[in-house]
Design a protein around this motif. Structure first.
Motif, short mmCIF file in Angstrom:
data_model
loop_
_atom_site.label_atom_id
_atom_site.label_comp_id
_atom_site.label_asym_id
_atom_site.label_seq_id
_atom_site.Cartn_x
_atom_site.Cartn_y
_atom_site.Cartn_z
N MET A 1 36.16 65.00 -46.27
CA MET A 1 36.75 65.46 -47.53
C MET A 1 37.32 64.29 -48.32
SD MET A 1 37.50 67.72 -49.73
CE MET A 1 37.24 69.30 -48.94
N LEU A 2 38.00 63.37 -47.62
CA LEU A 2 38.60 62.23 -48.30
C LEU A 2 37.55 61.42 -49.03
CD1 LEU A 2 41.02 60.51 -48.96
CD2 LEU A 2 40.68 59.28 -46.80
N SER A 3 36.40 61.17 -48.35
CA SER A 3 35.35 60.38 -48.99
C SER A 3 34.82 61.09 -50.23
CB SER A 3 34.21 60.12 -48.01
OG SER A 3 33.63 61.34 -47.59
N GLN A 4 34.74 62.44 -50.18
CA GLN A 4 34.28 63.19 -51.33
C GLN A 4 35.22 63.01 -52.51
OE1 GLN A 4 33.69 67.25 -50.19
NE2 GLN A 4 32.20 66.76 -48.60
N LEU A 5 36.53 63.05 -52.23
CA LEU A 5 37.51 62.89 -53.29
C LEU A 5 37.48 61.50 -53.88
CD1 LEU A 5 40.55 64.84 -51.79
CD2 LEU A 5 38.99 65.58 -53.58
N VAL A 6 37.24 60.49 -53.02
CA VAL A 6 37.14 59.12 -53.50
C VAL A 6 35.97 58.99 -54.46
CG1 VAL A 6 36.60 56.75 -52.83
CG2 VAL A 6 38.27 58.06 -51.52
N VAL A 7 34.81 59.57 -54.08
CA VAL A 7 33.65 59.52 -54.94
C VAL A 7 33.93 60.20 -56.27
CG1 VAL A 7 31.29 60.38 -55.23
CG2 VAL A 7 31.97 59.35 -53.07
N LEU A 8 34.58 61.37 -56.22
CA LEU A 8 34.91 62.07 -57.46
C LEU A 8 35.82 61.23 -58.33
CD1 LEU A 8 35.48 65.66 -56.05
CD2 LEU A 8 33.73 65.00 -57.68
N GLY A 9 36.76 60.53 -57.69
CA GLY A 9 37.68 59.68 -58.43
C GLY A 9 36.98 58.52 -59.09
N LEU A 10 36.04 57.92 -58.38
CA LEU A 10 35.29 56.80 -58.94
C LEU A 10 34.45 57.24 -60.11
CD1 LEU A 10 34.12 54.98 -55.67
CD2 LEU A 10 35.80 54.16 -57.35
N ALA A 11 33.84 58.41 -59.99
CA ALA A 11 33.02 58.91 -61.09
C ALA A 11 33.86 59.12 -62.33
CB ALA A 11 32.33 60.21 -60.69
N GLY A 32 30.61 73.49 -63.40
CA GLY A 32 29.41 72.79 -63.83
C GLY A 32 29.04 71.69 -62.86
N TYR A 33 28.12 70.84 -63.28
CA TYR A 33 27.66 69.76 -62.40
C TYR A 33 28.46 68.49 -62.64
CZ TYR A 33 24.63 66.46 -59.98
OH TYR A 33 24.16 65.51 -59.13
N ASN A 34 28.72 67.77 -61.55
CA ASN A 34 29.33 66.45 -61.60
C ASN A 34 28.36 65.49 -60.91
OD1 ASN A 34 30.88 64.08 -60.73
ND2 ASN A 34 32.68 65.22 -61.42
N TYR A 39 26.38 62.73 -53.75
CA TYR A 39 26.87 62.07 -52.55
C TYR A 39 27.50 63.05 -51.56
CZ TYR A 39 26.37 58.09 -55.69
OH TYR A 39 25.87 57.17 -56.58
N ILE A 40 27.49 64.33 -51.90
CA ILE A 40 28.12 65.35 -51.05
C ILE A 40 27.02 66.18 -50.39
CG2 ILE A 40 29.64 67.36 -51.01
CD1 ILE A 40 31.02 66.25 -53.49
N THR A 41 27.13 66.36 -49.06
CA THR A 41 26.15 67.14 -48.32
C THR A 41 26.85 68.27 -47.57
OG1 THR A 41 24.76 65.17 -48.03
CG2 THR A 41 24.30 67.05 -46.60
N SER A 50 21.57 69.77 -62.62
CA SER A 50 21.92 68.51 -61.97
C SER A 50 21.48 67.32 -62.82
CB SER A 50 21.25 68.42 -60.60
OG SER A 50 21.66 69.48 -59.77
N ILE A 51 22.39 66.35 -62.97
CA ILE A 51 22.09 65.13 -63.74
C ILE A 51 22.59 63.90 -62.97
CG2 ILE A 51 21.90 66.08 -66.05
CD1 ILE A 51 24.92 65.53 -66.38
N PRO A 52 22.06 63.65 -61.77
CA PRO A 52 22.56 62.53 -60.97
C PRO A 52 22.33 61.16 -61.60
CG PRO A 52 20.56 63.45 -60.02
CD PRO A 52 21.00 64.40 -61.08
N GLN A 53 21.42 61.07 -62.58
CA GLN A 53 21.19 59.78 -63.24
C GLN A 53 22.25 59.45 -64.29
OE1 GLN A 53 17.15 59.34 -64.74
NE2 GLN A 53 16.29 60.46 -63.02
#
Length: 272
Positions: A1-11, A32-34, A39-41, A50-53
């Protein structure tokens, strides 16, 4: 969970402009989509395509108006669930904070998937315009008052009405703003289209004709070549096909906290 929050914060930290982070349909909030979801599985199942690009919250350039990126943003792929809304109901599009300098219109299209939107080929979708607002007050004291300014003033939200006569079914809503701060010449406009899946209910029978996404615009259209700094301001025409005859406008006011959410627990747009 922590890694997911870090990724969200970086985005969020690298965000340059904005995205549609969620919607409220008939009082119910849907996430909506972020781009960080890649990076989340497993990735969250949301109504936004989805717009990962789009990691930099960037725009679709006018040179892409003839290809698939203009439909639902860069490399967009189908959302795997839908928000339910009745014909005649309202959909509120929640944007992340938007730069005041990025003035321009707010536009919403719909396209009938004629089947599941989760698997439809986006290049076959035919869009009809249900909402389009450009410049509102060219004589505003400090600055011209555009639809994007209204969106910002209403807590970064824009509300569109689903046509009352629309036949029930599965639809893709394509919502966008076009930033015109560098649009004095061809190629300077910045387009920010985003798509969500809707399940429209009701007893309507209308099936409006539409336009393929790749044929909606040309970069030389008047709505994409415009000097927002000119004085006096020239007339502005929102780009694309004409507004659907059954469309209805709504006074843009913030709708407040939704009554429920699709996941049972409502989270504000800025919460991870």
């Amino acid at each position: 969970m922590l890694s997911q929050l870090v990724v969200l914060g970086l985005a969020s930290a690298v965000a340059a402009h904005g995205t549609v982070s969620g919607i409220i349909a008939d009082g119910v909030y849907y996430q909506g989509y972020n781009p960080s979801y890649q990076y989340i599985t497993p990735a969250p199942v949301v109504v936004g395509w989805s717009i990962p690009q789009d990691l930099g919250n960037g725009f679709v350039p006018t040179t892409s108006y003839g290809d698939a990126d203009i439909i639902c943003h860069l490399g967009a792929t189908n959302a795997q669930t839908a928000a339910t809304v009745k014909a005649g109901g309202k959909v509120q599009f929640n944007w992340t904070p938007w730069p005041v300098s990025h003035k321009g219109p707010m536009i919403t299209h719909l396209a009938n998937c004629n089947g599941p939107c989760e698997t439809v080929d986006k290049t076959t979708l035919k869009f009809f315009k249900i909402d389009a607002v450009g410049i509102i007050d060219p004589t505003a004291e400090a600055d011209d008052y555009w639809a994007s300014d209204v969106m910002i003033a209403n807590n970064n939200t824009w509300t569109s009405v689903i046509p009352l006569d629309l036949s029930p079914g599965n639809y893709v809503a394509r919502h966008e703003t076009i930033a015109l701060h560098s649009a004095q010449s061809v190629g300077g406009a910045q387009d920010y289209p985003f798509c969500v899946n809707l399940k429209v209910t009701g007893s309507g029978t209308a099936n409006p004709a539409g336009t393929l996404g790749e044929a909606l615009y040309q970069q030389t259209d008047p709505g994409f070549v415009y000097d927002i700094y000119a004085s006096p301001l020239p007339t502005y025409t929102t780009p694309g096909p004409a507004l659907y005859s059954g469309a209805s406008s709504v006074k843009q006011t913030y709708q407040g906290v939704p009554t429920a959410s699709s996941t049972g627990t409502y989270k504000k747009r800025w919460e991870a």
